[in-house]
Design an enzyme around this catalytic site. Structure first.
Site, PDB file in Angstrom:
ATOM      1  N   GLY A 123       0.731  -1.436  -0.290  1.00 45.82           N
ATOM      2  CA  GLY A 123       0.409   0.147   0.324  1.00 45.82           C
ATOM      3  C   GLY A 123       1.056   1.312   0.638  1.00 45.82           C
ATOM      4  N   GLU A 162      -0.952   2.984   6.829  1.00 48.73           N
ATOM      5  CA  GLU A 162      -0.819   3.415   5.445  1.00 48.73           C
ATOM      6  C   GLU A 162      -2.013   4.633   6.325  1.00 48.73           C
ATOM      7  OE1 GLU A 162       1.307   3.627   3.028  1.00 48.73           O
ATOM      8  OE2 GLU A 162       1.409   1.885   3.282  1.00 48.73           O
TER       9      GLU A 162
HETATM   10 ZN    ZN Z   1       4.449   3.088   5.707  1.00 44.11          ZN
END
Ligand code: ZN
Ligand code: CA
Length: 497
Positions: A194, A236
């Site tokens: 991600g 994230e």
């Molecule tokens: Zn990271």
């Protein structure tokens, strides 16, 4: 011979990597690389990032760490955009919902594995008081499941082109990033898990991107790897709320994540260590590899610190405060209005104003405006045009409604109508003479002379209203010479004592 060996070696290497679908060693978070890409592709990004960071530091100075906590919990409206090519990438609602559950556990420190936080780090562990809710209304005001599904011909997506964030490049455009956290889910190239934007990114690129295999927690997540407990999204979103990796940027002890209560750490931690690992002389407890902002396996990370929590709260207040007014999860109705560009709210008598009605939450069916001092005095259009003929400051009211609710927004003194002519008052004056010009600036210079023509005061008129100080002038009659774009005007004024 040597060349032949090299070729064989290369071929073997190629074949190996093509068959190998396991991830590269360690957590593949592409955020640091992605932020470098943003710097290259968006000339203003660095400057905006710096300003965003300064605003957070300012906010944290005014309200020191910890004080942001103990306030009301923030709930961030989320929309998940599932973008798929193969059927398996079109992950189930159940898997997406399991991700939402993980986020709410991790950010509120309600995760089942808090017991795995070593005793020496537990005093630092934080309930960030940040929650996530699934949007129930889309930006057009229609009901939504909070999950969009887009079929694409693109087989994989890359952080370099950021192509998942645009319909034109095979992905899907974000929803209004000031009111939603956009989370795209797709097949990421090179097994990246991600990546996320950070505060200061352009609206079209703001949000989090997740590898579909890393979304949600087993059993809803059926991928057999170290990243099937939904911690990629936790990590994230930490970036989305301004956090850096716990070791800073490079393999050095000289940089840091800028958070006071995370131990200084040289580099990322891969896999799942046993016991204490140390670096950078960081004390008896070593690296905090259990932190969500390290690179350990999903099963081995379990905390944000108080410092990280305060920083994320600071980012919400300094950089992402619009999220507080979002009604995307409650589905209320909010009336909004402005004047259409380029018409100002400061106008000259006789001018028209074009209003622009809008809303947040569920779409309204009706618009009802009231214009104090305006013609017409009411309107049921979304974008009415109104004429103001008398100087003054006027209230504007908009009520929007649909079958189940209504909302009224009132702005006092929203429209300021000035006289058509320059006003000079009081006359006679004893302290100050006030010059007030019409909305459209015309006057540039004001001179006050006595009857010999001597200039006693000489001022540039920078603002719409000018106060001339005549307290030191003897009583008498003076002349104001007012020059500007429409020539020279003369006004006689008396000063009395
Ligand atoms: Zn990271
Ligand atoms: Ca640190």
């Amino acid at each position: 011979m040597r060349l032949f060996t090299l070729l064989l070696f290369l071929l073997a290497g190629f074949a190996g990597s093509a068959q190998d679908t396991a991830p590269a060693r360690g957590r593949g978070c592409a955020t640091d690389s992605y932020l470098e890409v943003l710097k290259q592709q968006d000339a203003g990004f660095e400057q905006r990032s710096r300003l965003a960071t300064e605003a957070v530091q300012q906010a944290l100075l005014q309200k020191p760490a910890g004080q942001y906590l103990r306030q009301a919990t923030v709930s961030i409206p989320v929309v998940f955009h599932v973008v798929y090519n193969k059927a398996g990438e079109n992950i189930s609602d159940e898997q997406v919902l399991s991700q939402l559950a993980v986020l709410n556990e991790d950010f509120r420190r309600m995760n089942a594995d808090t017991a795995n936080t070593p005793a020496h780090f537990r005093p630092f562990a934080a309930d960030t008081e940040i929650e996530f809710c699934l949007a129930i209304v889309d930006p057009q005001g229609n009901s939504s499941s909070g999950i969009t599904r887009t079929r694409t011909t693109r087989e994989s997506f890359s952080f370099v082109s950021d192509n998942i964030k645009s319909s034109a490049s095979g992905g899907i455009d974000p929803w209004d990033n000031t009111l939603y956290l956009n989370i795209w889910i797709g097949n990421l190239a090179n097994d990246e898990l991600g990546y996320s934007s950070s505060p200061g990114a352009a609206a079209s690129r703001d949000g989090v991107v997740l590898n579909y295999r890393a979304v949600g927690a087993a059993p809803a997540n059926t991928s057999l790897w170290e990243y099937n407990l939904g911690r990629t999204a936790t990590h994230e979103i930490g970036h989305w709320l301004g956090l850096k990796h716990i070791w800073g940027l490079g393999i050095t002890c000289r940089d840091s994540d800028g958070i006071e209560d995370t131990p200084n750490q040289e580099n990322e931690t891969l896999g799942c260590p046993e016991g204490i690992t140390s670096s950078c002389n960081n004390g008896p407890y070593g690296n905090m590899w259990q932190n969500f902002m390290d690179y350990t396996n999903d099963a081995c990370m379990n905390l944000f610190t108080q410092g990280q929590a305060a920083y994320m709260q600071g980012v919400l207040r300094a950089n992402r405060s619009s999220i507080f007014s979002s009604v995307a999860c409650t589905g209320e109705l909010r009336s909004r209005f402005e004047t259409a560009e380029p018409v100002d709210t400061l106008i000259v008598e006789g001018e028209q104003v074009q209003f622009k009605g809008s809303f947040a939450g569920y779409k309204p069916d009706t618009w009802l405006w009231q214009f104090e001092g305006g013609t017409p005095a009411t309107s049921t259009e979304q974008n009415p045009t109104v004429t103001y003929t008398r100087p003054g400051k006027y209230r504007v009211t908009l009520t929007t409604a649909n079958a189940s609710m209504s909302h009224t927004l009132e702005k006092e003194a929203f429209i300021h109508v000035t006289d058509n002519d320059l006003l000079v008052y009081p006359n006679p004056a004893s302290g100050f003479i006030i010059l007030e010009q019409p909305a459209r600036q015309q006057v540039q210079q004001v001179q006050l002379t006595n009857h010999y023509g001597q200039v006693l005061l000489d001022q540039q008129m920078q603002e719409r209203v000018l106060r001339l100080d005549v307290r030191d002038l003897p009583a008498g009659v003076y002349v104001l010479r007012i020059s500007g774009s429409n020539g020279l005007r003369i006004r006689k004024v008396s000063v009395v004592k």
